[in-house]
Design a protein around this motif. Structure first.
Motif, PDB file in Angstrom:
ATOM      1  N   ALA A   1       0.660  -1.302  -0.315  1.00  0.00           N
ATOM      2  CA  ALA A   1      -0.309   0.517  -0.493  1.00  0.00           C
ATOM      3  C   ALA A   1       0.993   1.107  -0.405  1.00  0.00           C
ATOM      4  O   ALA A   1       1.929   1.111   0.248  1.00  0.00           O
ATOM      5  CB  ALA A   1      -0.993  -0.037   1.112  1.00  0.00           C
ATOM      6  N   PRO A   2       0.506   2.282  -0.260  1.00  0.00           N
ATOM      7  CA  PRO A   2       1.223   3.668  -0.051  1.00  0.00           C
ATOM      8  C   PRO A   2       1.871   3.140   1.154  1.00  0.00           C
ATOM      9  O   PRO A   2       0.750   3.527   2.393  1.00  0.00           O
ATOM     10  CB  PRO A   2       0.334   4.889  -1.224  1.00  0.00           C
TER      11      PRO A   2
ATOM     12  N   LEU B   1       1.822   8.414   0.687  1.00  0.00           N
ATOM     13  CA  LEU B   1       0.639   8.455   1.382  1.00  0.00           C
ATOM     14  C   LEU B   1       0.469   9.942   2.239  1.00  0.00           C
ATOM     15  O   LEU B   1      -0.144  10.649   1.788  1.00  0.00           O
ATOM     16  CB  LEU B   1       0.947   7.459   2.547  1.00  0.00           C
TER      17      LEU B   1
ATOM     18  N   ILE C   1      -0.996  12.076  -0.831  1.00  0.00           N
ATOM     19  CA  ILE C   1      -2.516  11.212  -0.917  1.00  0.00           C
ATOM     20  C   ILE C   1      -3.158  12.220   0.062  1.00  0.00           C
ATOM     21  O   ILE C   1      -3.614  12.482  -0.229  1.00  0.00           O
ATOM     22  CB  ILE C   1      -2.423   9.529  -0.640  1.00  0.00           C
TER      23      ILE C   1
ATOM     24  N   GLN D   1      -7.742   9.229  -4.884  1.00  0.00           N
ATOM     25  CA  GLN D   1      -7.601   8.448  -5.816  1.00  0.00           C
ATOM     26  C   GLN D   1      -6.906   9.098  -6.701  1.00  0.00           C
ATOM     27  O   GLN D   1      -5.941   8.286  -7.343  1.00  0.00           O
ATOM     28  CB  GLN D   1      -8.879   8.006  -6.134  1.00  0.00           C
TER      29      GLN D   1
ATOM     30  N   ALA E   1      -3.052   8.215  -5.974  1.00  0.00           N
ATOM     31  CA  ALA E   1      -3.299   7.551  -5.502  1.00  0.00           C
ATOM     32  C   ALA E   1      -2.441   6.718  -6.754  1.00  0.00           C
ATOM     33  O   ALA E   1      -1.105   6.522  -6.856  1.00  0.00           O
ATOM     34  CB  ALA E   1      -3.536   6.609  -4.788  1.00  0.00           C
TER      35      ALA E   1
ATOM     36  N   GLN F   1       0.897   8.566  -8.506  1.00  0.00           N
ATOM     37  CA  GLN F   1       2.033   7.408  -7.703  1.00  0.00           C
ATOM     38  C   GLN F   1       2.515   6.226  -8.500  1.00  0.00           C
ATOM     39  O   GLN F   1       3.109   5.717  -7.543  1.00  0.00           O
ATOM     40  CB  GLN F   1       2.408   8.327  -6.445  1.00  0.00           C
TER      41      GLN F   1
ATOM     42  N   PHE G   1      -0.166   3.819  -7.686  1.00  0.00           N
ATOM     43  CA  PHE G   1      -0.923   2.866  -7.133  1.00  0.00           C
ATOM     44  C   PHE G   1      -2.283   2.507  -7.754  1.00  0.00           C
ATOM     45  O   PHE G   1      -2.596   3.471  -8.310  1.00  0.00           O
ATOM     46  CB  PHE G   1      -0.832   3.234  -5.743  1.00  0.00           C
TER      47      PHE G   1
ATOM     48  N   GLY H   1      -6.707   2.292  -6.777  1.00  0.00           N
ATOM     49  CA  GLY H   1      -7.556   1.932  -6.255  1.00  0.00           C
ATOM     50  C   GLY H   1      -8.751   1.896  -6.161  1.00  0.00           C
ATOM     51  O   GLY H   1      -9.331   2.558  -7.508  1.00  0.00           O
TER      52      GLY H   1
ATOM     53  N   LEU I   1      -6.960   1.219  -1.677  1.00  0.00           N
ATOM     54  CA  LEU I   1      -5.663   1.784  -1.910  1.00  0.00           C
ATOM     55  C   LEU I   1      -4.989   0.371  -1.695  1.00  0.00           C
ATOM     56  O   LEU I   1      -4.931  -0.282  -0.902  1.00  0.00           O
ATOM     57  CB  LEU I   1      -5.187   2.694  -1.473  1.00  0.00           C
TER      58      LEU I   1
END
Length: 182
Positions: A20-21, A26, A29, A119, A122, A125, A127, A129, A160
């Protein structure tokens, strides 16, 4: 990824795995959520980050809600697994501030904008979601367990993680079906 590509190609991915981030990612986000449109600078949001043991705590809350409804065993089982679809869930809450100028609905929408911004941050970067709401967001047991009171509202659960499935292209939509000009 440039901002326009990000927005025009947004897709929710239903299967996510670790990691996860974390760390600065994070924080980016969460900071993106804090930049949501906010009439009157009321900052009408609260973000509850669940990962690790927090996912189990969230699952326990959902199971309590299902049991309070005397749900069937299959519903209770589904509730127990729901938070584990991703390694992190951010519950986005519209924390309504008293205001004569800014109605409750604007504050709810602002929190929704925060969820969307998070979202997109995320995805930008690297990721994945998806944003889910569903009946649990409105359930009194869930609301109480997460400290959601009065006009406050859970606007969504933002799952995420790292993509664990193949991305499906977003459906094309014809602008003329959704846009009118005066």
């Amino acid at each position: 990824m440039d901002a326009l590509s990000l927005l025009l190609n947004r897709r929710s991915l239903p299967k996510m795995a670790a990691p996860a981030p974390q760390g600065e990612v994070l924080e980016n986000i969460l900071r993106a959520g804090l930049r949501a449109p906010d009439h009157g600078a009321l900052t009408p949001w609260r973000f509850i980050v669940s990962e690790g043991e927090g996912l189990q705590k969230l699952a326990d809350i959902l199971v309590s809600a299902a049991k309070a409804d005397q749900a069937e065993a299959a519903v209770i089982e589904k509730a127990s697994k729901a938070p584990f679809r991703a390694p992190m869930v951010i519950t986005v809450v519209a924390k309504v501030q008293p205001s004569e100028k800014i109605p409750t609905v604007e504050q709810h929408i602002s929190a929704g904008c925060a969820a969307h911004a998070m979202q997109m941050a995320a995805v930008a970067q690297g990721f994945a979601g998806f944003w889910r709401t569903g009946s649990w967001a409105y359930h009194p047991v869930v609301r109480e367990a997460l400290g959601v009171q009065g006009d406050d509202m859970i606007v969504g659960f933002l799952y995420l993680g790292t993509a664990d499935c193949r991305e499906v292209k977003a459906p094309e939509r014809e602008l003329s079906q959704f846009v009118e000009y005066l």
